[in-house]
Design a protein around this motif. Structure first.
Motif, PDB file in Angstrom:
ATOM      1  N   ALA A   1       0.832  -1.176  -0.077  1.00  0.00           N
ATOM      2  CA  ALA A   1       0.007  -0.142   0.133  1.00  0.00           C
ATOM      3  C   ALA A   1       0.835   1.428   0.068  1.00  0.00           C
ATOM      4  CB  ALA A   1      -0.878   0.047   1.159  1.00  0.00           C
ATOM      5  N   GLU A   2       2.023   1.248   0.774  1.00  0.00           N
ATOM      6  CA  GLU A   2       2.974   2.496   0.794  1.00  0.00           C
ATOM      7  C   GLU A   2       3.458   2.634  -0.584  1.00  0.00           C
ATOM      8  OE1 GLU A   2       5.567   2.117   3.958  1.00  0.00           O
ATOM      9  OE2 GLU A   2       4.314   1.913   5.541  1.00  0.00           O
ATOM     10  N   LEU A   3       3.851   1.280  -1.090  1.00  0.00           N
ATOM     11  CA  LEU A   3       4.456   1.440  -2.468  1.00  0.00           C
ATOM     12  C   LEU A   3       3.481   2.044  -3.510  1.00  0.00           C
ATOM     13  CD1 LEU A   3       6.961   0.963  -3.890  1.00  0.00           C
ATOM     14  CD2 LEU A   3       6.307  -1.463  -4.403  1.00  0.00           C
ATOM     15  N   ALA A   4       2.180   1.845  -3.312  1.00  0.00           N
ATOM     16  CA  ALA A   4       1.291   2.052  -4.447  1.00  0.00           C
ATOM     17  C   ALA A   4       0.936   3.701  -4.131  1.00  0.00           C
ATOM     18  CB  ALA A   4       0.117   1.341  -4.166  1.00  0.00           C
ATOM     19  N   ALA A   5       0.939   4.272  -2.755  1.00  0.00           N
ATOM     20  CA  ALA A   5       0.840   5.645  -2.787  1.00  0.00           C
ATOM     21  C   ALA A   5       1.985   6.386  -3.055  1.00  0.00           C
ATOM     22  CB  ALA A   5       0.558   5.633  -1.111  1.00  0.00           C
ATOM     23  N   ALA A   6       3.037   5.903  -2.839  1.00  0.00           N
ATOM     24  CA  ALA A   6       4.435   6.484  -3.311  1.00  0.00           C
ATOM     25  C   ALA A   6       4.516   6.548  -4.912  1.00  0.00           C
ATOM     26  CB  ALA A   6       5.824   5.669  -3.243  1.00  0.00           C
ATOM     27  N   ARG A   7       4.010   5.433  -5.562  1.00  0.00           N
ATOM     28  CA  ARG A   7       4.007   5.582  -7.192  1.00  0.00           C
ATOM     29  C   ARG A   7       2.801   6.666  -7.689  1.00  0.00           C
ATOM     30  NH1 ARG A   7       4.547  -0.954  -7.784  1.00  0.00           N
ATOM     31  NH2 ARG A   7       6.934  -0.919  -8.060  1.00  0.00           N
ATOM     32  N   ARG A   8       1.736   6.742  -6.919  1.00  0.00           N
ATOM     33  CA  ARG A   8       0.854   7.633  -7.300  1.00  0.00           C
ATOM     34  C   ARG A   8       1.410   9.090  -6.974  1.00  0.00           C
ATOM     35  NH1 ARG A   8      -2.607   4.182  -4.722  1.00  0.00           N
ATOM     36  NH2 ARG A   8      -2.583   5.238  -2.712  1.00  0.00           N
ATOM     37  N   ALA A   9       2.149   9.387  -5.983  1.00  0.00           N
ATOM     38  CA  ALA A   9       2.884  10.410  -5.671  1.00  0.00           C
ATOM     39  C   ALA A   9       3.743  11.064  -6.646  1.00  0.00           C
ATOM     40  CB  ALA A   9       3.484  10.607  -4.280  1.00  0.00           C
ATOM     41  N   LEU A  10       4.784   9.962  -7.268  1.00  0.00           N
ATOM     42  CA  LEU A  10       5.645  10.254  -8.065  1.00  0.00           C
ATOM     43  C   LEU A  10       4.905  10.402  -9.438  1.00  0.00           C
ATOM     44  CD1 LEU A  10       8.766  10.193  -8.991  1.00  0.00           C
ATOM     45  CD2 LEU A  10       8.342   7.615  -9.383  1.00  0.00           C
ATOM     46  N   GLU A  11       4.054   9.940  -9.765  1.00  0.00           N
ATOM     47  CA  GLU A  11       3.347  10.455 -11.043  1.00  0.00           C
ATOM     48  C   GLU A  11       2.803  11.691 -10.680  1.00  0.00           C
ATOM     49  OE1 GLU A  11       2.239  10.439 -14.625  1.00  0.00           O
ATOM     50  OE2 GLU A  11       3.210   8.867 -13.627  1.00  0.00           O
ATOM     51  N   PHE A  12       2.397  12.103  -9.836  1.00  0.00           N
ATOM     52  CA  PHE A  12       1.930  13.390  -9.652  1.00  0.00           C
ATOM     53  C   PHE A  12       3.185  14.374  -9.730  1.00  0.00           C
ATOM     54  CE2 PHE A  12       2.076  17.204  -6.583  1.00  0.00           C
ATOM     55  CZ  PHE A  12       0.946  18.062  -7.272  1.00  0.00           C
ATOM     56  N   LEU A  13       4.555  13.993  -9.034  1.00  0.00           N
ATOM     57  CA  LEU A  13       5.806  14.774  -9.283  1.00  0.00           C
ATOM     58  C   LEU A  13       6.058  14.787 -10.614  1.00  0.00           C
ATOM     59  CD1 LEU A  13       7.443  13.411  -5.891  1.00  0.00           C
ATOM     60  CD2 LEU A  13       6.345  15.911  -6.345  1.00  0.00           C
ATOM     61  N   ARG A  14       5.899  13.814 -11.429  1.00  0.00           N
ATOM     62  CA  ARG A  14       6.301  14.047 -12.800  1.00  0.00           C
ATOM     63  C   ARG A  14       5.577  14.980 -13.620  1.00  0.00           C
ATOM     64  NH1 ARG A  14       7.579   7.572 -13.069  1.00  0.00           N
ATOM     65  NH2 ARG A  14       9.680   7.513 -12.460  1.00  0.00           N
ATOM     66  N   ARG A  15       4.261  14.796 -13.369  1.00  0.00           N
ATOM     67  CA  ARG A  15       3.343  15.876 -14.076  1.00  0.00           C
ATOM     68  C   ARG A  15       3.890  17.385 -13.516  1.00  0.00           C
ATOM     69  NH1 ARG A  15      -0.703  12.155 -12.667  1.00  0.00           N
ATOM     70  NH2 ARG A  15      -1.412  13.292 -11.146  1.00  0.00           N
ATOM     71  N   GLN A  16       4.133  17.301 -12.331  1.00  0.00           N
ATOM     72  CA  GLN A  16       4.566  18.876 -11.726  1.00  0.00           C
ATOM     73  C   GLN A  16       5.863  19.019 -12.480  1.00  0.00           C
ATOM     74  OE1 GLN A  16       5.166  18.911  -7.812  1.00  0.00           O
ATOM     75  NE2 GLN A  16       5.008  21.406  -7.725  1.00  0.00           N
ATOM     76  N   VAL A  17       6.805  18.405 -12.718  1.00  0.00           N
ATOM     77  CA  VAL A  17       8.001  18.768 -13.274  1.00  0.00           C
ATOM     78  C   VAL A  17       7.617  19.281 -14.705  1.00  0.00           C
ATOM     79  CG1 VAL A  17      10.159  17.781 -14.192  1.00  0.00           C
ATOM     80  CG2 VAL A  17       9.514  17.437 -11.770  1.00  0.00           C
TER      81      VAL A  17
END
Length: 135
Positions: free
Chosen positions: A52-68
């Motif tokens: 679950a933590e890994l899935a949340a981290a992957r979602r957060a990373l996707e958001f960060l990639r869009r932000q970049v």
């Protein structure tokens, strides 16, 4: 031993001792089975939390990639406007800093995913070792 002679003699005390020992071993085996099942449950629950933590981290990373990507686009547009003198150099610096911060956050997110993956592999390895020790 000569034919017809007594080879060995079992007394009631011997039988009771063996029955008691057999009962004890059986109880120990059942207790160990319960312990192993509990350890497997704890391990599975830990892996579920980690997943679950890994899935949340992957979602957060996707958001960060869009932000970049958004920050890069904003910087490119601001630089084009800066070439025309419409945007001040100080404003361009703010866009560059925002992009650098977004890229830093993305790297941190990637490292978090790597850490969680390593932790999962480590937990699996430790559980395999524990299973080997249980046998």
């Amino acid at each position: 031993v000569a034919a017809g002679q007594l080879l060995f003699e079992l007394t009631h005390a011997d039988l009771r001792a063996r029955q008691s020992q057999a009962r004890q071993l059986h109880e120990q085996g059942e207790a160990l089975t319960v312990q192993i099942a509990a350890a497997e449950r704890v391990h599975a629950e830990g892996l579920a939390v980690l997943a679950a933590e890994l899935a949340a981290a992957r979602r957060a990373l996707e958001f960060l990639r869009r932000q970049v990507a958004t920050q890069r686009d904003l910087l490119a547009r601001a630089e084009r406007l800066g070439e025309r003198g419409i945007v001040a150099e100080a404003e361009l610096l703010r866009y560059r800093l925002a992009l650098a911060e977004a890229e830093k956050d993305q790297v941190i997110g990637e490292r978090e995913i790597e850490r969680l993956q390593r932790e999962g592999r480590q937990r699996e390895f430790e559980r395999v070792q524990a299973r080997a020790a249980e046998d």
